[in-house]
Design a protein around this motif. Structure first.
Motif, PDB file in Angstrom:
ATOM      1  N   THR A   1      11.240   7.955   8.527  1.00  0.00           N
ATOM      2  CA  THR A   1      11.100   6.892   9.524  1.00  0.00           C
ATOM      3  C   THR A   1      10.960   5.530   8.849  1.00  0.00           C
ATOM      4  N   VAL A   2      11.463   4.518   9.525  1.00  0.00           N
ATOM      5  CA  VAL A   2      11.167   3.128   9.177  1.00  0.00           C
ATOM      6  C   VAL A   2      10.661   2.461  10.443  1.00  0.00           C
TER       7      VAL A   2
ATOM      8  N   LEU B   1       4.057  11.243   3.507  1.00  0.00           N
ATOM      9  CA  LEU B   1       3.839  10.312   2.400  1.00  0.00           C
ATOM     10  C   LEU B   1       4.708   9.088   2.640  1.00  0.00           C
ATOM     11  N   GLY B   2       4.191   7.909   2.307  1.00  0.00           N
ATOM     12  CA  GLY B   2       4.980   6.703   2.527  1.00  0.00           C
ATOM     13  C   GLY B   2       4.397   5.483   1.846  1.00  0.00           C
TER      14      GLY B   2
ATOM     15  N   TYR C   1       0.813  -1.217   0.000  1.00  0.00           N
ATOM     16  CA  TYR C   1       0.000   0.000   0.000  1.00  0.00           C
ATOM     17  C   TYR C   1       0.847   1.269   0.000  1.00  0.00           C
ATOM     18  N   GLY C   2       0.204   2.362  -0.365  1.00  0.00           N
ATOM     19  CA  GLY C   2       0.733   3.699  -0.202  1.00  0.00           C
ATOM     20  C   GLY C   2      -0.117   4.442   0.809  1.00  0.00           C
ATOM     21  N   ILE C   3       0.479   5.430   1.481  1.00  0.00           N
ATOM     22  CA  ILE C   3      -0.230   6.133   2.541  1.00  0.00           C
ATOM     23  C   ILE C   3       0.239   7.579   2.584  1.00  0.00           C
ATOM     24  N   GLY C   4      -0.649   8.510   2.913  1.00  0.00           N
ATOM     25  CA  GLY C   4      -0.263   9.909   2.986  1.00  0.00           C
ATOM     26  C   GLY C   4      -1.369  10.756   3.579  1.00  0.00           C
ATOM     27  N   GLY C   5      -0.975  11.909   4.151  1.00  0.00           N
ATOM     28  CA  GLY C   5      -1.986  12.778   4.734  1.00  0.00           C
ATOM     29  C   GLY C   5      -1.387  13.963   5.454  1.00  0.00           C
ATOM     30  N   VAL C   6      -2.111  14.452   6.445  1.00  0.00           N
ATOM     31  CA  VAL C   6      -1.709  15.612   7.245  1.00  0.00           C
ATOM     32  C   VAL C   6      -0.903  15.130   8.444  1.00  0.00           C
TER      33      VAL C   6
END
Length: 221
Positions: free
Chosen positions: A212-213, A167-168, A136-141
């Motif tokens: 971050t990881v 974003l990640g 998946y991809g993920i992103g936001g505020v």
């Protein structure tokens, strides 16, 4: 003759029954359906972060200095996911306690520091599922409580709340129907925040960016 008739009838019944069973079997799946990612989740995450803080003076003699920052974090998350065929869409929120910080010394002997006390985000999430595997991809505020500090004989420290974006990408795997493990990379840009400080220090802007990881464990309700 009667025995032959019974035998012939039994053979026909057996053949018809076998054909009917074969026809029914063609429509019945032979394996159980795959994992369904639709549901609500809550869990924990932990990892390591590194990045950079740009500090620049906004009054008096101009200055600019860039402490490197790094350290660990631990936190929690909640999420809701909905699966459509192999596409998965949803939302996720996270909040982390952080020990990500760093200092550097200027040419005049002052020590400048940046400390991310906590950070979090509210995100949209979209991915592709292959049974129990989700990419998946993920992103936001994104938001964070970030301290700026300076030691030059006297000292000061001030904390403000920064708001930016993130974003990640990541991968999750369902160990069971209830427990999911995963790994994730994220980039955070917390933007620039202005700090008014008392004399003899100068007002400043501080711009913080973070990578971050981490690993995560989630429970599906």
């Amino acid at each position: 003759m009667r025995r032959l008739t019974f035998a012939s009838t039994g053979f026909l019944v057996l053949m018809c029954g076998s054909a009917f069973a074969a026809d029914i079997g063609a429509d019945v799946p032979m394996t159980a359906p795959g994992f369904d990612w639709t549901g609500y989740y809550a869990g924990l995450q932990a990892g390591y972060g590194w990045g950079q803080s740009d500090i620049s003076g906004t009054e008096g003699a101009p200055f600019s200095i860039t402490p490197d920052i790094d350290g660990g974090f631990v936190g929690g998350h909640v999420a809701g996911l909905w699966q459509f065929d192999q596409a998965v869409l949803g939302a996720e929120a996270e909040l982390n306690y952080s020990s990500i910080d760093g200092t550097t010394e200027s040419g005049l002997g002052s020590t400048f520091g940046t400390d991310i006390k906590w950070f979090g985000s509210v995100n949209a999430k979209a991915g592709y599922a292959v049974d129990r595997l989700l990419v998946y991809g993920i992103g936001g505020v994104a938001f964070a409580g970030i301290e700026t500090s300076q030691v030059a004989g006297p000292a000061f420290a001030s904390t403000r709340t920064n708001i930016g974006w993130t974003l990640g990408a990541g991968v999750d795997y369902a160990l069971t129907d209830k427990f999911v493990v995963g790994a994730q990379y994220r980039y955070y840009d917390f933007g620039s925040e202005h700090y008014d400080v008392a004399e003899p220090f100068n007002d400043r802007d501080q711009d913080v960016k973070l990578n971050t990881v981490g690993i995560n464990l989630s429970y599906k309700f």
